[in-house]
Motif scaffolding. Structure first.
Motif, PDB file in Angstrom:
ATOM      1  N   PRO A  94       0.720  -0.912   0.190  1.00 30.68           N
ATOM      2  CA  PRO A  94      -0.049  -0.368  -0.111  1.00 30.68           C
ATOM      3  C   PRO A  94       0.733   0.899   0.181  1.00 30.68           C
ATOM      4  N   SER A  95       0.761   2.697   0.113  1.00 32.77           N
ATOM      5  CA  SER A  95       0.973   3.953  -0.236  1.00 32.77           C
ATOM      6  C   SER A  95       1.403   4.037   1.373  1.00 32.77           C
ATOM      7  N   ASP A  96       2.070   4.052   1.481  1.00 36.30           N
ATOM      8  CA  ASP A  96       2.626   5.150   2.781  1.00 36.30           C
ATOM      9  C   ASP A  96       1.631   5.918   3.456  1.00 36.30           C
ATOM     10  N   GLY A  97       1.436   5.910   4.555  1.00 36.44           N
ATOM     11  CA  GLY A  97       0.929   6.661   5.233  1.00 36.44           C
ATOM     12  C   GLY A  97       0.727   6.362   7.332  1.00 36.44           C
ATOM     13  N   LEU A  98      -0.257   7.320   7.534  1.00 39.54           N
ATOM     14  CA  LEU A  98      -0.340   6.829   8.997  1.00 39.54           C
ATOM     15  C   LEU A  98      -1.265   6.056   9.550  1.00 39.54           C
ATOM     16  N   VAL A  99      -0.832   5.904  11.363  1.00 45.73           N
ATOM     17  CA  VAL A  99      -1.817   4.809  11.479  1.00 45.73           C
ATOM     18  C   VAL A  99      -2.208   5.499  12.362  1.00 45.73           C
ATOM     19  N   THR A 100      -3.280   5.514  12.813  1.00 49.50           N
ATOM     20  CA  THR A 100      -3.643   5.331  14.607  1.00 49.50           C
ATOM     21  C   THR A 100      -4.619   4.684  15.319  1.00 49.50           C
ATOM     22  N   SER A 101      -3.414   4.907  16.259  1.00 48.31           N
ATOM     23  CA  SER A 101      -4.477   2.766  17.430  1.00 48.31           C
ATOM     24  C   SER A 101      -5.020   3.909  19.135  1.00 48.31           C
ATOM     25  N   SER A 114       9.136  -5.088   2.236  1.00 46.40           N
ATOM     26  CA  SER A 114       9.243  -4.682   3.631  1.00 46.40           C
ATOM     27  C   SER A 114       8.637  -3.297   3.680  1.00 46.40           C
ATOM     28  N   THR A 115       8.529  -2.862   5.348  1.00 45.52           N
ATOM     29  CA  THR A 115       8.487  -2.243   6.440  1.00 45.52           C
ATOM     30  C   THR A 115       8.743  -1.330   7.339  1.00 45.52           C
ATOM     31  N   LEU A 116       8.973  -0.307   7.261  1.00 39.30           N
ATOM     32  CA  LEU A 116       9.470   0.682   8.044  1.00 39.30           C
ATOM     33  C   LEU A 116       8.664   2.096   9.119  1.00 39.30           C
ATOM     34  N   SER A 117       8.833   1.272   9.935  1.00 41.44           N
ATOM     35  CA  SER A 117       7.362   2.483  11.112  1.00 41.44           C
ATOM     36  C   SER A 117       8.564   2.909  12.201  1.00 41.44           C
ATOM     37  N   VAL A 118       7.503   3.899  12.086  1.00 43.14           N
ATOM     38  CA  VAL A 118       8.472   5.345  13.287  1.00 43.14           C
ATOM     39  C   VAL A 118       6.609   5.495  13.955  1.00 43.14           C
ATOM     40  N   PHE A 141      -6.232   2.493  12.496  1.00 39.16           N
ATOM     41  CA  PHE A 141      -6.955   3.196  11.308  1.00 39.16           C
ATOM     42  C   PHE A 141      -6.459   3.845  10.806  1.00 39.16           C
ATOM     43  N   TYR A 142      -6.539   3.327   9.033  1.00 32.66           N
ATOM     44  CA  TYR A 142      -5.655   3.567   8.229  1.00 32.66           C
ATOM     45  C   TYR A 142      -5.836   4.423   7.603  1.00 32.66           C
ATOM     46  N   VAL A 143      -5.182   6.021   8.152  1.00 29.90           N
ATOM     47  CA  VAL A 143      -5.258   7.386   6.871  1.00 29.90           C
ATOM     48  C   VAL A 143      -5.818   7.155   5.447  1.00 29.90           C
ATOM     49  N   GLY A 144      -6.681   7.153   4.765  1.00 32.38           N
ATOM     50  CA  GLY A 144      -6.533   7.355   3.195  1.00 32.38           C
ATOM     51  C   GLY A 144      -7.060   5.904   2.935  1.00 32.38           C
ATOM     52  N   GLN A 145      -6.609   4.594   3.531  1.00 25.70           N
ATOM     53  CA  GLN A 145      -7.002   3.160   3.734  1.00 25.70           C
ATOM     54  C   GLN A 145      -7.449   2.830   4.006  1.00 25.70           C
TER      55      GLN A 145
END
Length: 532
Positions: free
Chosen positions: A67-74, A520-524, A100-104
């Protein structure tokens, strides 16, 4: 997975899966609820905690079909409770996280977890009931992606549920002659996770186990009978294993005992003809000191060697454990034994035994240490994947926890080889048919460093690989998959009841021979939580 086709057998060895399983599952909910009510009625002391939390994660994805890069609110809510009375006790933890995935929005997901234990002494010193409920996020196939960060989307994840009810009786009928009869019932319903369309069927496992034993001086004897039944939740096939044993034990000295084992078994595996045969073997228990234990047995059965050995040793700041086993197992049986990996709290409890002899005080110290250090509650373990048949499982695990004043380390390494007892065709979805004969190997290490009384640095690294055990299935003959996860986080307490953390995680899934690259996924991420 490979399984057995529907045989149409109308024997009365066990119930038909679908209607009976629905009734059983409702019965589980009623009994677990009744157990909790009973615990509340008899409990002399209750303690409870509650917390809420929020987190924000930015995911950067690489590789094909990502998917496209983006923010996730938990958003997370959690609760813990414990009730202890004269003849009942209940304890557990509950939590739920909404991502909650912003835009996804298609990736939005709900992740509940639960771990509840209950015990009731229904008739004093005679009749008891144990019950458990476990809800975790698990993976469908060991060959699929296994991201450690819950915000990394994957269709390989689902919500696993395990419920068990175990009524049993035990007592003494003559001088030094003890008896016990236990009926373990385990159900494993499941549900989808996020947009994942796959989930495992509802299964049922039953084990009736009776024993009569006596110790006289240097000698001891035991008569055992067990009957295991597996309902795979898919068809009318039934899997039963009946085993009777006699065990003679000789105590060489207070530290060492040896035993001889013999018996007979009758096994029925769906469409196959029943298998009957003798069992023979031996065992030993060696406890040279209060800190060291070696215990186990070996038997010859129709599939060859069957064994279970464990060795453990503890020092004031170190706990070591090694486990080796080979034998028949079913999906729900393994679900109740290893619902979420190697339990770090058990190692900490062993390491604290010398310094804190009282079990209640030690349990409190373990919980406090886990909260302060940031060590994970569980270490890496093999994926317990659904199989419609009984499987022959061979597993080796080495684990250790070292506790220092400022630094703590937890480590585990494992190897698990699975082989389906039968390999008939099946009508299961493809993701549940995929390669039931496989070998999983992996290792994980977690490190914690106390920077101050309020701040900790934690780092975790895990690696696992899955390979097929045979080449006759061309769909998996060349499949080799690798999962790599790493986390680094800094956590601190803003107040006695409020804490926060910032961190970075990286996940990569590698399929040997893949021409399109590896996802792969890099998360901050950053989190904050408050306890009431």
């Amino acid at each position: 997975m490979y399984g057995c086709r529907r045989s149409g057998d109308a024997s009365d060895d066990g119930p038909a899966p679908t209607p009976r399983l629905a009734v059983r599952w409702r019965a589980v909910a009623v009994v677990v609820g009744g157990l909790a009510v009973s615990g509340a009625a008899h409990a002399a002391k209750w303690t409870a905690t509650a917390s809420v939390g929020a987190g924000e994660t930015y995911n950067h994805y690489s590789g094909p079909d990502q998917p496209s890069d983006g923010l996730v609110t938990s958003l997370t809510a959690a609760a813990g409770f414990q009730g202890v009375g004269a003849r009942a006790r209940v304890s557990g933890t509950l939590s739920a996280t909404e991502n909650f995935y912003v835009g996804q929005n298609q990736n939005n997901s709900f992740a509940p977890t639960a771990n509840i234990l209950g015990h009731v002494e229904a008739i004093e010193k005679f009749f008891f009931v144990d019950a458990t409920a476990s809800i975790t996020q698990s993976f469908i196939s060991p060959f699929g992606p296994q991201p450690g960060n819950i915000t990394t989307p994957t269709n390989n994840r689902y919500t696993s549920q395990t419920y068990s009810i175990s009524p049993y009786i035990q007592g003494v009928i003559a001088p030094n002659v003890s008896y016990s009869l236990r009926d373990d019932n385990v159900w494993t319903p499941s549900s989808h996770f996020g947009d994942s369309s796959a989930k495992t069927p509802t299964t049922y496992w039953n084990n009736v186990n009776g024993q009569l034993s006596q110790e006289i001086g240097y000698w001891g004897w035991a008569l055992q009978y067990s009957r295991q039944y597996y309902d795979n939740g898919v068809d009318a096939d039934k899997y039963t294993v009946d085993v009777g044993r006699a065990i003679a034990t000789f105590h060489v000295d207070p530290q060492l005992s040896v035993s001889a084992r013999g018996g007979y078994e009758r096994d029925r595996f769906a469409v196959a003809q029943p298998i009957e045969g003798t069992i023979y073997g031996g065992g030993l228990t060696w406890k040279p000191t209060e800190r060291t234990l070696v215990d186990g047995y070996w038997e010859h059965r129709f599939f060859g060697s069957s064994y279970a050995f464990q060795a453990s040793h503890r020092l004031p700041n170190v706990a070591l454990s090694a486990n080796f086993s080979r034998g028949l197992a079913s999906y729900p049986q393994l679900a109740v034994l290893i619902p979420a990996g190697v339990n770090v709290a058990q190692f900490l409890d062993a390491a604290f035994t010398t310094r804190i002899p009282d079990p209640a005080e030690r349990a409190q110290a373990v919980a406090q240490f886990l909260a302060q250090s940031g060590l994970p509650p569980n270490l890496l373990s093999p994926v317990n994947f659904y199989s419609r048949t009984l499987t022959l499982q061979q597993t080796e695990t080495l684990s250790a926890v070292w506790i220092g004043v400022l630094n703590s380390v937890a480590f585990t390494v494992f190897r698990s080889e699975s082989e389906a007892v039968t390999g008939q065709g099946s009508t299961l979805p493809a993701e549940l048919q995929f390669a039931s004969n496989n070998t999983q190997t992996g290792a994980g290490v977690s490190y914690s460093h106390r920077l101050s009384g309020l701040t900790n640095l934690t780092a975790t690294l895990t690696y696992s690989t899955t390979t097929p055990n045979n080449d006759f299935d061309t769909t998996v003959a060349n499949v080799r998959t690798h999962n790599f996860n790493t986390f680094v986080a800094l956590s601190t307490r803003f107040s006695p009841k409020t804490s926060g953390s910032v961190g970075v995680s990286y996940f990569v899934f590698d399929t040997a021979g893949s021409s399109g690259g590896n996802p792969s996924t890099l998360s901050v991420y950053a989190t904050i939580s408050h306890t009431f």
